[in-house]
Write an enzyme that holds these catalytic residues in place. Sequence first.
Site, PDB file in Angstrom:
ATOM      1  N   CYS A  39      36.068 -21.744  38.667  1.00 27.67           N
ATOM      2  CA  CYS A  39      34.696 -21.272  38.872  1.00 27.67           C
ATOM      3  C   CYS A  39      33.976 -21.365  37.530  1.00 27.67           C
ATOM      4  CB  CYS A  39      34.673 -19.860  39.466  1.00 27.67           C
ATOM      5  SG  CYS A  39      35.431 -18.591  38.422  1.00 27.67           S
ATOM      6  N   CYS A  72      35.625 -13.799  38.127  1.00 23.69           N
ATOM      7  CA  CYS A  72      35.355 -13.263  39.474  1.00 23.69           C
ATOM      8  C   CYS A  72      36.053 -14.078  40.563  1.00 23.69           C
ATOM      9  CB  CYS A  72      33.853 -13.222  39.749  1.00 23.69           C
ATOM     10  SG  CYS A  72      32.938 -12.156  38.625  1.00 23.69           S
ATOM     11  N   ARG A  73      35.538 -15.295  40.822  1.00 25.05           N
ATOM     12  CA  ARG A  73      36.009 -16.041  41.994  1.00 25.05           C
ATOM     13  C   ARG A  73      37.340 -16.745  41.799  1.00 25.05           C
ATOM     14  NH1 ARG A  73      30.783 -19.546  42.282  1.00 25.05           N
ATOM     15  NH2 ARG A  73      31.012 -19.122  40.055  1.00 25.05           N
ATOM     16  N   SER A  74      37.496 -17.522  40.727  1.00 25.53           N
ATOM     17  CA  SER A  74      38.736 -18.327  40.640  1.00 25.53           C
ATOM     18  C   SER A  74      39.998 -17.496  40.404  1.00 25.53           C
ATOM     19  CB  SER A  74      38.608 -19.474  39.633  1.00 25.53           C
ATOM     20  OG  SER A  74      38.363 -19.026  38.334  1.00 25.53           O
ATOM     21  N   ASP A  95      28.357 -17.307  43.728  1.00 26.22           N
ATOM     22  CA  ASP A  95      28.652 -16.467  42.573  1.00 26.22           C
ATOM     23  C   ASP A  95      28.256 -15.006  42.844  1.00 26.22           C
ATOM     24  OD1 ASP A  95      28.931 -15.363  40.120  1.00 26.22           O
ATOM     25  OD2 ASP A  95      27.743 -16.876  39.062  1.00 26.22           O
ATOM     26  N   ASN A 128      35.633 -17.683  35.272  1.00 27.16           N
ATOM     27  CA  ASN A 128      37.057 -17.345  35.439  1.00 27.16           C
ATOM     28  C   ASN A 128      37.318 -15.840  35.336  1.00 27.16           C
ATOM     29  OD1 ASN A 128      40.272 -18.008  33.872  1.00 27.16           O
ATOM     30  ND2 ASN A 128      39.810 -18.091  36.027  1.00 27.16           N
TER      31      ASN A 128
END
Length: 152
Positions: free
Chosen positions: A8, A13-15, A125, A11
């Site tokens: 993401c 939150c999402r990934s 995001d 690095n």
Amino acid sequence: MKKFLFVCLGNICRSPAAEGAFRYLADKSGRLGEFVIDSAGTGDWHIGCPPDERSQAACLDAGFNISSHRARQVDLGDFYAFDLILACDQQNYNDLLRMAPPDATARVELLMSYAKDQGVMAISDPYYGGSRGFTRAIELCLAAAQGLLKAY
Ligand code: 4NP
């Protein structure tokens, strides 16, 4: 070994959540030993930081813990070390294609292409929104991780 890198922007939150979701589901199905998995960000702002507290909390609610992750940035070696580099959104995907060396051996794909039934091609995001965005992001991470596990 199949080697997957989840990517993401930050690095945090999402990934890390996508990596954690994949690890959780692979472990539950007794297949964790078949994979090398990691996550990274295209940006450098959060290198060395633990995941965002809101992402950690949403992952814990879903049954897995990502607190030990530390953010790192994508580097050129990743394009040879991994089989698949899985982008959380279109911007991440475009940035990865721009960075990729011409002889890269990794394939860059959109993570949500593994969960087409969700009807979205990106995990948007959640950083500037409320906790609901994190819950949704983790749902999508789990769906994509399930699809990825099924495909490999
Ligand atoms: P991520 O979320 O890409 O899912 O880790 C973000 C984290 C930080 C920022 C943007 C997105 N930021 O602009 O600092």
